[in-house]
Design an enzyme around this catalytic site. Structure first.
Site, PDB file in Angstrom:
ATOM      1  N   LYS A   1       0.830  -1.240   0.079  1.00  0.00           N
ATOM      2  CA  LYS A   1       0.109  -0.086  -0.151  1.00  0.00           C
ATOM      3  C   LYS A   1       0.793   1.326  -0.205  1.00  0.00           C
ATOM      4  CE  LYS A   1      -3.453  -2.551   1.961  1.00  0.00           C
ATOM      5  NZ  LYS A   1      -4.212  -3.134   3.289  1.00  0.00           N
TER       6      LYS A   1
ATOM      7  N   GLN B   1      -5.467  -2.334   9.298  1.00  0.00           N
ATOM      8  CA  GLN B   1      -4.899  -3.532   8.601  1.00  0.00           C
ATOM      9  C   GLN B   1      -5.312  -4.789   9.435  1.00  0.00           C
ATOM     10  OE1 GLN B   1      -3.244  -3.870   5.627  1.00  0.00           O
ATOM     11  NE2 GLN B   1      -3.769  -6.081   5.797  1.00  0.00           N
TER      12      GLN B   1
ATOM     13  N   ASP C   1     -11.444   1.330   2.836  1.00  0.00           N
ATOM     14  CA  ASP C   1     -11.822  -0.067   2.735  1.00  0.00           C
ATOM     15  C   ASP C   1     -13.255  -0.478   2.380  1.00  0.00           C
ATOM     16  OD1 ASP C   1      -9.484  -1.658   2.926  1.00  0.00           O
ATOM     17  OD2 ASP C   1      -9.357  -1.971   4.994  1.00  0.00           O
TER      18      ASP C   1
END
Ligand code: NDP
Length: 280
Positions: A49, A93, A116
Site C-alpha cells: 500500500k 490492517q 476499505d
C-alpha cells in the site's frame, strides 16, 4: 483455452489514469494505515500500500502499535486520524488481535475516510443500491470484468465465500449489475452442483485447489481471489492449470485480483478525498 486476465497490466493502466487525476487535484490526498502487531503477511500488504501511494504521489502515514494495544488507545488514535485534515483515507490492517473486535474498530472510522469500504454505513449503502465507498477487492473484480468487456447482465454468478470483505459486497455489486447471484460457503451441501451452473465463478475461500476442473462449466469466467502459500509458492483456490483449459477467462494467482485490490484502494483514497471536499 482461457484468456488469462492480466490483473497487473490492468492495474498499471488504472495507475496511469489515477496519476493523471491526482495531478488535477488541489492538494495531495493522504492515506493512513494502522498496523497492530507484526503479522508477516500484514507487513507485506502494508508495504504494497505504501508503494502504491508513492507511485501516485499520495501522502502516506503508517501508525504501528504493539499487539497489546488497548481498545481505548486504538480508538483514540483513530479519532485523531478522523480529525486530521491531511488524511483522507484510513485503513486498519486486518487481522486484529483477539481482544479487539474488527467491527467495533472499523465502526469508529469516519465513514467518509473508510477507504476499505467496511464501515457499516458504507456496507449498508452498498446493500441499498446507493454505494459510496466500495470494498477494494470486489470493486477490483468488477473492474476486471468491465475492462475485459465481459457482460454481466443476466448471467449466473456464483460466489464461493461469504466474508464481509469479499463475498457479501461482491454479491451486492453483481446483483446491481443484473446477474443472478448465488453465494456458497462452508455449509453449502453440494458445492459442485452450485459451481457447475456458474457463467461467472468467483472463489474467495483460502483453500488451495478447492475448485477442480469437474466443478466448472465449460466456457465459464473464473475469478480466483484466494491467496494460499503452498511449498513457498502462492496459489489460488482454483486448480488453474486444468481449469484454464475449459474456461473462457481466468485470473492467475499471483497477478490477477491481488494487484487490482491495491489499485482500487488508491481509487478509493481519491474518492474519499473528493467526498470530503464535497466534490462527488
Ligand atoms: P474468510 O476466511 O473471511 O472467508 C472464507 C469464506 O470461505 C467463508 O465464507 C467460508 O465459509 C468459506 N469457506 C471455507 N471453506 C469452504 C469450503 N470448503 N467450501 C466452501 N466455502 C468455504 O476469507 P476472506 O474472504 O477474507 O478471504 C478469502 C481468500 O481470499 C483468502 O485466501 C484471502 O487471502 C484471499 N484474499 C485475497 C485478496 C486479494 O486481493 N487477492 C483480498 C482479500 C482476500 P463460512 O462463512 O461458512 O465460514
Amino acid at each position: 483455452m482461457a484468456k488469462i486476465i492480466d490483473g497487473k497490466s490492468i492495474a498499471d493502466e488504472i495507475y496511469r489514469e489515477l496519476r493523471k487525476e491526482v495531478s488535477t487535484l488541489k492538494d495531495k490526498p493522504g492515506l493512513a494505515v494502522v498496523l497492530v502487531g507484526d503479522d508477516p503477511a500484514s507487513i507485506v500488504y502494508v508495504r504494497n500500500k505504501e508503494r502504491a501511494c508513492k507511485r501516485l504521489g499520495l501522502n502516506y502515514k503508517l501508525l504501528k502499535f504493539p499487539q497489546s494495544i488497548s481498545r481505548d488507545e486504538l480508538l483514540s488514535s483513530i479519532r485523531t486520524l478522523n480529525e486530521d485534515r491531511e488524511i483522507n483515507g484510513i485503513i486498519v490492517q486486518m487481522p486484529l488481535p483477539k481482544h479487539l473486535d474488527a467491527f467495533d474498530v472499523v465502526s469508529n472510522i469516519d465513514p467518509l475516510k473508510d477507504v476499505d469500504g467496511l464501515h457499516p454505513d458504507n456496507l449498508g449503502r452498498l446493500s441499498s443500491g446507493k454505494p459510496r465507498i466500495i470494498p477494494c477487492t470486489p470493486l477490483g473484480i468488477i473492474e476486471l470484468l468491465k475492462r475485459e468487456n465481459i457482460d454481466i447482465r443476466g448471467k449466473n454468478a456464483v460466489i464461493v465465500g461469504r466474508s464481509n470483505l469479499v463475498g457479501k459486497p461482491l454479491f451486492h455489486l453483481l446483483l446491481s449489475l443484473d446477474a443472478t447471484v448465488t453465494v456458497c460457503h462452508s455449509k453449502t451441501i453440494d458445492l459442485k452442483r452450485e459451481t457447475s451452473r456458474a457463467d461467472i465463478l468467483v472463489c474467495a475461500v483460502g483453500v488451495p485447489r478447492l475448485i477442480t476442473v469437474d466443478m466448472v462449466k465449460e466456457g465459464a469466467i473464473v475469478i480466483d481471489v484466494g491467496i494460499n502459500k503452498v511449498e513457498d509458492k502462492l496459489v489460488g483456490d482454483v486448480d488453474f492449470e486444468r481449469v484454464k483449459e475449459i474456461a473462457t477467462f481466468i485470473t492467475p494467482v499471483p497477478g490477477g485480483v491481488g494487484p487490482m485490490t491495491v489499485a482500487m484502494l488508491m481509487k478509493n483514497v481519491i474518492t474519499a478525498y473528493r467526498l470530503q471536499k464535497g466534490k462527488v
